[in-house]
Design a protein around this motif. Structure first.
Motif, PDB file in Angstrom:
ATOM      1  N   ARG A 140       0.835  -1.210   0.000  1.00  0.00           N
ATOM      2  CA  ARG A 140       0.000   0.000   0.000  1.00  0.00           C
ATOM      3  C   ARG A 140       0.863   1.252   0.000  1.00  0.00           C
ATOM      4  NH1 ARG A 140      -2.046   3.773   3.554  1.00  0.00           N
ATOM      5  NH2 ARG A 140      -4.213   4.432   3.191  1.00  0.00           N
ATOM      6  N   GLY A 141       1.938   1.230   0.775  1.00  0.00           N
ATOM      7  CA  GLY A 141       2.813   2.387   0.871  1.00  0.00           C
ATOM      8  C   GLY A 141       2.540   3.196   2.119  1.00  0.00           C
ATOM      9  N   SER A 142       3.588   3.817   2.652  1.00  0.00           N
ATOM     10  CA  SER A 142       3.492   4.617   3.867  1.00  0.00           C
ATOM     11  C   SER A 142       4.645   5.592   3.890  1.00  0.00           C
ATOM     12  CB  SER A 142       3.552   3.708   5.106  1.00  0.00           C
ATOM     13  OG  SER A 142       3.741   4.470   6.280  1.00  0.00           O
ATOM     14  N   PHE A 143       4.454   6.729   4.561  1.00  0.00           N
ATOM     15  CA  PHE A 143       5.559   7.655   4.772  1.00  0.00           C
ATOM     16  C   PHE A 143       6.542   7.125   5.809  1.00  0.00           C
ATOM     17  CE2 PHE A 143       2.226  10.810   3.401  1.00  0.00           C
ATOM     18  CZ  PHE A 143       2.822  11.094   2.176  1.00  0.00           C
ATOM     19  N   ASP A 144       6.120   6.127   6.572  1.00  0.00           N
ATOM     20  CA  ASP A 144       6.959   5.578   7.634  1.00  0.00           C
ATOM     21  C   ASP A 144       8.082   4.734   7.017  1.00  0.00           C
ATOM     22  OD1 ASP A 144       7.878   3.612   9.689  1.00  0.00           O
ATOM     23  OD2 ASP A 144       6.400   4.652  10.925  1.00  0.00           O
ATOM     24  N   PRO A 145       9.350   5.093   7.251  1.00  0.00           N
ATOM     25  CA  PRO A 145      10.448   4.338   6.629  1.00  0.00           C
ATOM     26  C   PRO A 145      10.533   2.896   7.124  1.00  0.00           C
ATOM     27  CG  PRO A 145      11.293   5.939   8.216  1.00  0.00           C
ATOM     28  CD  PRO A 145       9.843   6.246   8.035  1.00  0.00           C
ATOM     29  N   CYS A 146      10.110   2.645   8.358  1.00  0.00           N
ATOM     30  CA  CYS A 146      10.136   1.269   8.875  1.00  0.00           C
ATOM     31  C   CYS A 146       9.136   0.388   8.135  1.00  0.00           C
ATOM     32  CB  CYS A 146       9.844   1.251  10.378  1.00  0.00           C
ATOM     33  SG  CYS A 146      11.120   2.031  11.380  1.00  0.00           S
ATOM     34  N   ALA A 147       7.952   0.940   7.856  1.00  0.00           N
ATOM     35  CA  ALA A 147       6.948   0.188   7.102  1.00  0.00           C
ATOM     36  C   ALA A 147       7.435  -0.080   5.687  1.00  0.00           C
ATOM     37  CB  ALA A 147       5.627   0.954   7.080  1.00  0.00           C
ATOM     38  N   GLN A 148       8.088   0.889   5.067  1.00  0.00           N
ATOM     39  CA  GLN A 148       8.635   0.684   3.731  1.00  0.00           C
ATOM     40  C   GLN A 148       9.690  -0.426   3.733  1.00  0.00           C
ATOM     41  OE1 GLN A 148      10.098   4.396   2.102  1.00  0.00           O
ATOM     42  NE2 GLN A 148       8.398   5.541   2.995  1.00  0.00           N
ATOM     43  N   ALA A 149      10.588  -0.369   4.716  1.00  0.00           N
ATOM     44  CA  ALA A 149      11.644  -1.382   4.804  1.00  0.00           C
ATOM     45  C   ALA A 149      11.059  -2.760   5.063  1.00  0.00           C
ATOM     46  CB  ALA A 149      12.630  -1.009   5.903  1.00  0.00           C
ATOM     47  N   ASP A 150       9.989  -2.821   5.842  1.00  0.00           N
ATOM     48  CA  ASP A 150       9.344  -4.101   6.149  1.00  0.00           C
ATOM     49  C   ASP A 150       8.799  -4.742   4.877  1.00  0.00           C
ATOM     50  OD1 ASP A 150       9.060  -5.787   8.256  1.00  0.00           O
ATOM     51  OD2 ASP A 150       7.286  -4.844   9.102  1.00  0.00           O
ATOM     52  N   MET A 151       8.210  -3.933   4.002  1.00  0.00           N
ATOM     53  CA  MET A 151       7.672  -4.465   2.750  1.00  0.00           C
ATOM     54  C   MET A 151       8.793  -4.965   1.856  1.00  0.00           C
ATOM     55  SD  MET A 151       5.022  -5.159   0.925  1.00  0.00           S
ATOM     56  CE  MET A 151       5.076  -5.917  -0.705  1.00  0.00           C
ATOM     57  N   ARG A 152       9.881  -4.223   1.788  1.00  0.00           N
ATOM     58  CA  ARG A 152      11.015  -4.655   0.960  1.00  0.00           C
ATOM     59  C   ARG A 152      11.616  -5.955   1.491  1.00  0.00           C
ATOM     60  NH1 ARG A 152      11.953   1.106   1.092  1.00  0.00           N
ATOM     61  NH2 ARG A 152      11.539   1.989  -0.989  1.00  0.00           N
ATOM     62  N   LEU A 153      11.690  -6.068   2.806  1.00  0.00           N
ATOM     63  CA  LEU A 153      12.233  -7.287   3.397  1.00  0.00           C
ATOM     64  C   LEU A 153      11.308  -8.474   3.149  1.00  0.00           C
ATOM     65  CD1 LEU A 153      14.454  -8.621   4.996  1.00  0.00           C
ATOM     66  CD2 LEU A 153      13.365  -7.828   7.111  1.00  0.00           C
ATOM     67  N   LEU A 154       9.998  -8.245   3.195  1.00  0.00           N
ATOM     68  CA  LEU A 154       9.044  -9.309   2.874  1.00  0.00           C
ATOM     69  C   LEU A 154       9.283  -9.817   1.454  1.00  0.00           C
ATOM     70  CD1 LEU A 154       6.439 -10.961   3.502  1.00  0.00           C
ATOM     71  CD2 LEU A 154       5.176  -9.067   2.474  1.00  0.00           C
ATOM     72  N   SER A 155       9.502  -8.917   0.513  1.00  0.00           N
ATOM     73  CA  SER A 155       9.766  -9.327  -0.873  1.00  0.00           C
ATOM     74  C   SER A 155      11.005 -10.200  -0.959  1.00  0.00           C
ATOM     75  CB  SER A 155       9.940  -8.096  -1.765  1.00  0.00           C
ATOM     76  OG  SER A 155       8.769  -7.318  -1.809  1.00  0.00           O
ATOM     77  N   GLU A 156      12.030  -9.831  -0.223  1.00  0.00           N
ATOM     78  CA  GLU A 156      13.269 -10.606  -0.250  1.00  0.00           C
ATOM     79  C   GLU A 156      13.064 -11.991   0.372  1.00  0.00           C
ATOM     80  OE1 GLU A 156      17.161 -11.718  -0.944  1.00  0.00           O
ATOM     81  OE2 GLU A 156      15.929 -10.116  -1.795  1.00  0.00           O
ATOM     82  N   ILE A 157      12.288 -12.062   1.436  1.00  0.00           N
ATOM     83  CA  ILE A 157      12.018 -13.356   2.071  1.00  0.00           C
ATOM     84  C   ILE A 157      11.256 -14.272   1.118  1.00  0.00           C
ATOM     85  CG2 ILE A 157      10.704 -14.486   3.913  1.00  0.00           C
ATOM     86  CD1 ILE A 157      11.374 -12.038   5.666  1.00  0.00           C
ATOM     87  N   VAL A 158      10.232 -13.731   0.460  1.00  0.00           N
ATOM     88  CA  VAL A 158       9.445 -14.538  -0.484  1.00  0.00           C
ATOM     89  C   VAL A 158      10.313 -14.952  -1.670  1.00  0.00           C
ATOM     90  CG1 VAL A 158       7.514 -14.469  -2.104  1.00  0.00           C
ATOM     91  CG2 VAL A 158       7.238 -13.558   0.208  1.00  0.00           C
ATOM     92  N   ARG A 159      11.137 -14.045  -2.177  1.00  0.00           N
ATOM     93  CA  ARG A 159      12.037 -14.382  -3.287  1.00  0.00           C
ATOM     94  C   ARG A 159      12.929 -15.560  -2.922  1.00  0.00           C
ATOM     95  NH1 ARG A 159      16.992 -14.261  -4.814  1.00  0.00           N
ATOM     96  NH2 ARG A 159      17.688 -13.415  -2.812  1.00  0.00           N
ATOM     97  N   THR A 160      13.489 -15.527  -1.714  1.00  0.00           N
ATOM     98  CA  THR A 160      14.370 -16.605  -1.267  1.00  0.00           C
ATOM     99  C   THR A 160      13.605 -17.899  -1.061  1.00  0.00           C
ATOM    100  OG1 THR A 160      15.813 -14.981  -0.188  1.00  0.00           O
ATOM    101  CG2 THR A 160      16.039 -17.279   0.504  1.00  0.00           C
TER     102      THR A 160
END
Length: 268
Positions: A140-160
């Protein structure tokens, strides 16, 4: 002093009829998952029952401690301020009611499993060459940098987890890169025959419809590339399991880590 607990499931709220129905379906799944523990569903915006409605319903059932369960994928403004402020107001109007608030679902194992399942099922139906297929995971997206990083990390976990060679992250709003930009960049490389878009959302609604529309616009712009999109998470047992573990599992872990100070018992 013994406490009778209840669970207050708080959703964001949507004007979308199907999304609203799915929220209450998830509330029913959570209620069955929690057994004898009473569960009330409430909505932060747009609709009833409101947070005070859900709170008062639990108090009427005899709850003296309320586990607040925000139905949020990542920690941002709603989890950090809007919901706590509403709960403080409810608490100020009640006598002796204690609360705790569970963490957002984030990268809970059940959420990771369901996201990976949505993607793997779609890839299987596409009969795709992994090297010629890109997966775009959209938050969805958020101004919160922690929420943004969490989404990017989720993508990396699923990719792996799925051993996918080509996975990238996009956002619908409030964060970069936006979905249309990512779709355009990926499609224009000439490296991919197919692009699969995974919307990391809980329910149907305006955001899901917008992501589908942006994907279809990319189809028109790049007719030589086949675009697909998966289903969202939805009212699924994996989601109710994640909520229950956030509420009950985290509470037990905290109690074990920080045991309350009490007087001596019969066993010393």
């Amino acid at each position: 002093m013994s406490r009778k607990s209840g669970v207050l499931l708080i959703g964001h709220g949507t004007r979308d009829e199907l999304g609203t129905q799915e929220f209450f379906e998830l509330g029913e799944l959570l209620s069955r998952r929690c057994g004898d523990l009473p569960v009330e569903s409430a909505l932060l915006e747009f609709q009833s029952p409101t947070i005070p409605d859900g709170w008062n319903a639990l108090v009427a059932k005899g709850a003296t401690h309320i586990h607040v369960a925000p139905l949020l994928l990542f920690a941002a403004g709603h989890a950090k301020s809007d919901i706590p402020d509403a709960i403080k107001q409810c608490q100020s109007e009640s006598n002796g009611i204690t609360t705790d608030q569970s963490r957002p679902l984030s990268r809970h194992a059940s959420i990771v499993q369901l996201a990976a399942q949505r993607i793997s099922e779609s890839l299987a139906s596409m009969d795709s060459d992994p090297q010629r297929t890109a997966v775009v995971m959209v938050g969805r997206g958020s101004f919160d940098p922690c929420a943004q990083a969490d989404m990017r990390l989720l993508s990396e976990i699923v990719r792996t987890r799925l051993s996918l060679p080509n996975v990238c992250t996009a956002f619908y709003a409030m964060a970069e890169p936006k979905l249309p930009t990512v779709l355009r960049q990926v499609a224009s490389t000439g490296r991919f025959d197919q692009i699969l878009v995974y919307p990391h959302l809980l329910f149907h609604g305006r955001l899901y419809q917008a992501i589908v529309r942006q994907t279809e616009e990319a189809m028109e712009e790049f007719p030589s590339v086949r675009f697909h999109y998966t289903d969202y998470l939805g009212p699924n047992s994996y989601v109710s399991d994640a909520i229950a573990d956030r509420v009950l599992g985290d509470t037990k872990r905290k109690a074990k880590q920080f045991p309350s100070v009490a007087g001596p018992t019969k066993n010393g």
